[in-house]
Design a protein around this motif. Structure first.
Motif, short mmCIF file in Angstrom:
data_model
loop_
_atom_site.label_atom_id
_atom_site.label_comp_id
_atom_site.label_asym_id
_atom_site.label_seq_id
_atom_site.Cartn_x
_atom_site.Cartn_y
_atom_site.Cartn_z
N ARG A 23 0.82 -1.21 0.00
CA ARG A 23 0.00 0.00 0.00
C ARG A 23 0.86 1.26 0.00
O ARG A 23 0.51 2.26 -0.64
N ARG A 67 -7.57 -7.25 -6.39
CA ARG A 67 -7.93 -6.51 -5.19
C ARG A 67 -6.72 -5.98 -4.44
O ARG A 67 -6.86 -5.39 -3.37
N ASN A 113 -4.06 -3.68 -3.02
CA ASN A 113 -4.01 -2.23 -2.83
C ASN A 113 -2.58 -1.75 -3.06
O ASN A 113 -1.77 -1.68 -2.13
N HIS A 114 -2.29 -1.47 -4.31
CA HIS A 114 -0.94 -1.02 -4.68
C HIS A 114 -1.07 0.00 -5.80
O HIS A 114 -1.73 -0.26 -6.81
N GLN A 115 -0.43 1.14 -5.64
CA GLN A 115 -0.59 2.25 -6.59
C GLN A 115 0.37 2.16 -7.77
O GLN A 115 0.18 2.84 -8.78
#
Length: 307
Positions: free
Chosen positions: A209, A227, A229-231
């Motif tokens: 994250r 799913r 959560n990594h930008q």
């Protein structure tokens, strides 16, 4: 008697015709039976002794500018579902192919050892692997099925305080490497299946994250890849399905629930926003079904290019 054929009332010529027809029909049934049996035996022989050893090198080029910027011309070799119970012809061929290909990085996405077999043999194979950027892996469900025996993959010499550095197993953790050709840092992360290390999984989720670095994520399964959560850019590598081992129409898999996650049987999938999944057909077979027909084993070589 009504309803029954009385051959005794037939004329001799008619009886001869009847018996000739009956004999011919019986002969045709026998021929059909032997032909079907021959085809089944032929397919079984091919599926057991030929195709499982015809390892195909799958060259997978991912068209993603961000990943290409990080990895440059580096190549990643993925080994999945080896299911090793001995170092035989197939395993020697994999080692030779890797020597010829010379990948920059080797990753293993689980199921290294055959179900209920000695993991020591699989470890001997893994120790022969070499790549400039290292060899990283995770366990699959066939590996963890050996219980405490699977500890040898992570701990050298049976010492729980001595983590094995080659190959490097990523138990709900990560490691940061620098790609020499680009000077960019990349995070290699991995998870173990059905593991009760909640703290490790939470720490890994926080790492993903918080960082925008490109991530190479190793998991035996494909579940949850969209799913994450990594930008930053993400490449998730998985196996488990073996591609089904037998080529049958795609719509059959979800109907009969023959494999987990039938929507991701094999191949490259894009989730948009620089997120990718690749599912390998794997190299080995499960012990109770040692066949491959129309689904050859694969050694995957991954590279990147600009769109």
């Amino acid at each position: 008697m009504p309803g029954f054929s009385d051959t005794s009332s037939k004329k001799p010529s008619e009886q001869r015709k009847y018996h000739a027809f009956s004999s011919k029909a019986c002969m045709m049934r026998k021929q059909h039976f032997f032909f079907i049996a021959f085809v089944i035996l032929l397919l079984a022989g091919y599926g057991s002794f030929v195709e499982p050893y015809r390892i195909k090198v799958e060259q997978v080029v991912i068209p993603d500018g961000d990943l290409h910027q990080a990895w440059g011309n580096a190549t990643i070799a993925q080994l999945a579902d080896l299911h090793i119970d001995k170092i035989g012809q197939r395993e020697e061929k994999v080692l030779q192919l890797l020597k010829d290909i010379k990948p920059d990085l080797i990753v293993i996405t689980g199921d290294m050892v055959q179900w209920n077999k000695d993991p020591q043999v699989a470890l001997q194979f893994l120790e022969k692997l070499r790549a400039p950027l290292g060899v990283y892996g995770i366990l699959g469900d066939s590996d963890t099925a050996s219980g405490r025996g699977s500890c040898i993959f992570c701990h050298a010499g049976g010492n729980v305080h001595h983590l094995r550095q080659h190959p490097r197993m990523l138990k709900n953790g990560w490691e940061e490497i620098t790609v020499p050709a680009t000077g960019k840092k990349v995070t290699i992360a991995g998870v173990f299946p059905a593991d009760d290390d909640d703290a490790g999984r939470h720490a890994l989720a926080e790492r993903l994250r918080q960082t925008e670095e490109p991530v190479l994520f190793l998991d035996h399964f494909s579940e949850g890849w969209q799913r994450v959560n990594h930008q930053g850019p993400l490449l998730w590598l998985a196996g488990d399905t073996h591609g089904g081992q037998i080529a049958i129409p795609d719509f059959i898999w979800p109907i009969f629930r023959l494999v987990d996650y039938p929507q991701y049987m094999s191949g490259l999938f894009s989730g948009g926003a620089h997120k990718w999944l690749y599912v390998s057909r794997g190299i080995g077979t499960v012990g109770y079904f040692p066949f491959r027909i129309g689904v050859p084993p694969e050694l995957t070589v991954i590279s990147f290019q600009d769109k």
